[in-house]
Write an enzyme that holds these catalytic residues in place. Sequence first.
Site, PDB file in Angstrom:
ATOM      1  N   ARG A  37       0.613  -1.359  -0.088  1.00 36.25           N
ATOM      2  CA  ARG A  37       0.140   0.031  -0.115  1.00 36.25           C
ATOM      3  C   ARG A  37       0.809   1.230   0.128  1.00 36.25           C
ATOM      4  NH1 ARG A  37      -2.303  -3.246   3.711  1.00 36.25           N
ATOM      5  NH2 ARG A  37      -4.086  -4.268   3.091  1.00 36.25           N
ATOM      6  N   HIS A  69       4.028 -11.078  -6.004  1.00 30.70           N
ATOM      7  CA  HIS A  69       3.166 -10.437  -6.659  1.00 30.70           C
ATOM      8  C   HIS A  69       3.584  -8.806  -6.329  1.00 30.70           C
ATOM      9  CE1 HIS A  69      -0.788  -8.566  -8.104  1.00 30.70           C
ATOM     10  NE2 HIS A  69      -1.386  -9.676  -8.182  1.00 30.70           N
ATOM     11  N   TYR A  72       0.093  -2.971  -5.917  1.00 28.76           N
ATOM     12  CA  TYR A  72      -0.863  -2.750  -6.781  1.00 28.76           C
ATOM     13  C   TYR A  72      -0.956  -0.846  -7.159  1.00 28.76           C
ATOM     14  CZ  TYR A  72      -3.449  -6.822  -5.818  1.00 28.76           C
ATOM     15  OH  TYR A  72      -3.769  -8.425  -5.550  1.00 28.76           O
ATOM     16  N   HIS A 109       0.139  -6.499 -12.786  1.00 28.95           N
ATOM     17  CA  HIS A 109      -0.804  -6.314 -13.584  1.00 28.95           C
ATOM     18  C   HIS A 109      -0.352  -5.465 -14.975  1.00 28.95           C
ATOM     19  CE1 HIS A 109      -4.088  -7.256 -10.380  1.00 28.95           C
ATOM     20  NE2 HIS A 109      -3.094  -8.122 -10.380  1.00 28.95           N
ATOM     21  N   GLU A 144      -0.166 -10.542 -15.568  1.00 34.26           N
ATOM     22  CA  GLU A 144      -1.484 -11.319 -15.198  1.00 34.26           C
ATOM     23  C   GLU A 144      -2.271 -10.657 -16.135  1.00 34.26           C
ATOM     24  OE1 GLU A 144      -2.091 -10.943 -10.926  1.00 34.26           O
ATOM     25  OE2 GLU A 144      -4.187 -12.087 -11.223  1.00 34.26           O
ATOM     26  N   ASP A 178      -5.288 -15.856 -14.197  1.00 33.00           N
ATOM     27  CA  ASP A 178      -5.925 -15.829 -13.028  1.00 33.00           C
ATOM     28  C   ASP A 178      -7.428 -16.179 -13.595  1.00 33.00           C
ATOM     29  OD1 ASP A 178      -8.169 -14.667 -11.292  1.00 33.00           O
ATOM     30  OD2 ASP A 178      -6.334 -13.822 -10.050  1.00 33.00           O
ATOM     31  N   HIS A 181     -10.281 -13.842 -13.122  1.00 27.13           N
ATOM     32  CA  HIS A 181      -9.987 -12.679 -14.195  1.00 27.13           C
ATOM     33  C   HIS A 181     -10.712 -13.403 -15.591  1.00 27.13           C
ATOM     34  CE1 HIS A 181      -6.929 -10.702 -11.278  1.00 27.13           C
ATOM     35  NE2 HIS A 181      -8.096 -10.876 -10.753  1.00 27.13           N
ATOM     36  N   HIS A 213      -3.250 -18.441 -10.939  1.00 26.93           N
ATOM     37  CA  HIS A 213      -3.980 -17.767  -9.627  1.00 26.93           C
ATOM     38  C   HIS A 213      -5.386 -18.491  -9.725  1.00 26.93           C
ATOM     39  CE1 HIS A 213      -1.635 -13.884  -9.249  1.00 26.93           C
ATOM     40  NE2 HIS A 213      -0.951 -14.776  -9.055  1.00 26.93           N
ATOM     41  N   ASP A 226     -13.959  -8.051 -10.644  1.00 21.98           N
ATOM     42  CA  ASP A 226     -12.898  -8.858 -10.013  1.00 21.98           C
ATOM     43  C   ASP A 226     -13.301  -9.106  -8.463  1.00 21.98           C
ATOM     44  OD1 ASP A 226     -10.483 -10.041  -9.176  1.00 21.98           O
ATOM     45  OD2 ASP A 226      -9.237  -8.381  -9.525  1.00 21.98           O
ATOM     46  N   HIS A 228     -13.021 -12.331  -5.932  1.00 21.00           N
ATOM     47  CA  HIS A 228     -12.775 -13.552  -6.058  1.00 21.00           C
ATOM     48  C   HIS A 228     -13.579 -14.297  -4.702  1.00 21.00           C
ATOM     49  CE1 HIS A 228      -8.155 -12.620  -7.218  1.00 21.00           C
ATOM     50  NE2 HIS A 228      -9.067 -12.150  -7.984  1.00 21.00           N
ATOM     51  N   GLU A 258      -5.724 -16.957  -4.191  1.00 19.62           N
ATOM     52  CA  GLU A 258      -6.052 -15.707  -3.831  1.00 19.62           C
ATOM     53  C   GLU A 258      -7.468 -15.964  -3.312  1.00 19.62           C
ATOM     54  OE1 GLU A 258      -3.144 -13.131  -6.651  1.00 19.62           O
ATOM     55  OE2 GLU A 258      -4.971 -13.684  -7.546  1.00 19.62           O
TER      56      GLU A 258
HETATM   57 ZN   LIG Z   1      -3.226 -10.043  -9.344  1.00 21.56          ZN
HETATM   58 ZN   LIG Z   2      -4.660 -12.771  -9.450  1.00 24.88          ZN
END
Ligand SMILES: [Zn+2]
Ligand SMILES: [Zn+2]
Length: 275
Positions: A37, A69, A72, A109, A144, A178, A181, A213, A226, A228, A258
Amino acid sequence: MLFVGPHVSIAKDISLAPVRAHELGATGFALFTKNQRVWSAPPISEESIISFRKNMEECGFTAKAVLPHAGYLINPASPDKDLWEKSLSLFLDEAARTLALGLDTINIHPGAYKEGLGTDGIRRSAMMMDEVLGQMPGLRIAIENTAGAGTILGSSFEELDELLSAANEKDRIGFTLDTAHLFGSGYDVASDPDSILDSFFSRFGKDKLYGMHLNDSKVPLASHKDRHESIGKGLIGKEAFLAIVKRQEVQDIPLVLETIDETLWKDEIKMLLSA
Ligand SMILES: [Zn+2]
Ligand SMILES: [Zn+2]
């Protein structure tokens, strides 16, 4: 061998990640290389690096079972020059952490182009992959696939192919698929996971799948969302995952959960490993 495991926490110390995965019966895992973050974090201490590597060995993990990973905040396709530069610095930092931990592949990503043309976003994203790979010998990048809301890139095999084609360092770029996704972007992995994987492999070849994933989905096919869900509790369903892990092409690459309920991870791992 099947490398199945969750995206584990790095809380307290990153060196605990392999231990956390091992305690759940995992044969592989994913992690962030820093708090995802924030834009900057202190480097991983020499002590933590040594202890991470020791724990990897003691828990029986090799680099090929682990897929970090990237955070973000990184947007490789950003049209804003400052944000693109900041993203590049952060990606380089996380790539260096990956190598320091004795790992060799980082998942990212492809980014969102925000404004203008998607093709310009693809060019910027590919340029960032080249920059990072140019400065990090020995690293591979796993791009991804995404569910593709708004201007987010990477929601079709065609677009993933365009990204790869726009990059120079093609030998060290591959993909992570994924399942949530895929489903969100309109690939019906619930009904026919085999033909979707077949179409990926016929386009890119087996060696371009760097990881998967494995996530079930709360949201419908082609919803471009998205969300999960735990394996078997969503709209994809358990059977599709059992079919995926039976494929020869998913041997020896990280298959990462995930999924949203960590109390179920142990059972999810066991179920997939005994498929
Ligand atoms: Zn991801
Ligand atoms: Zn993923």
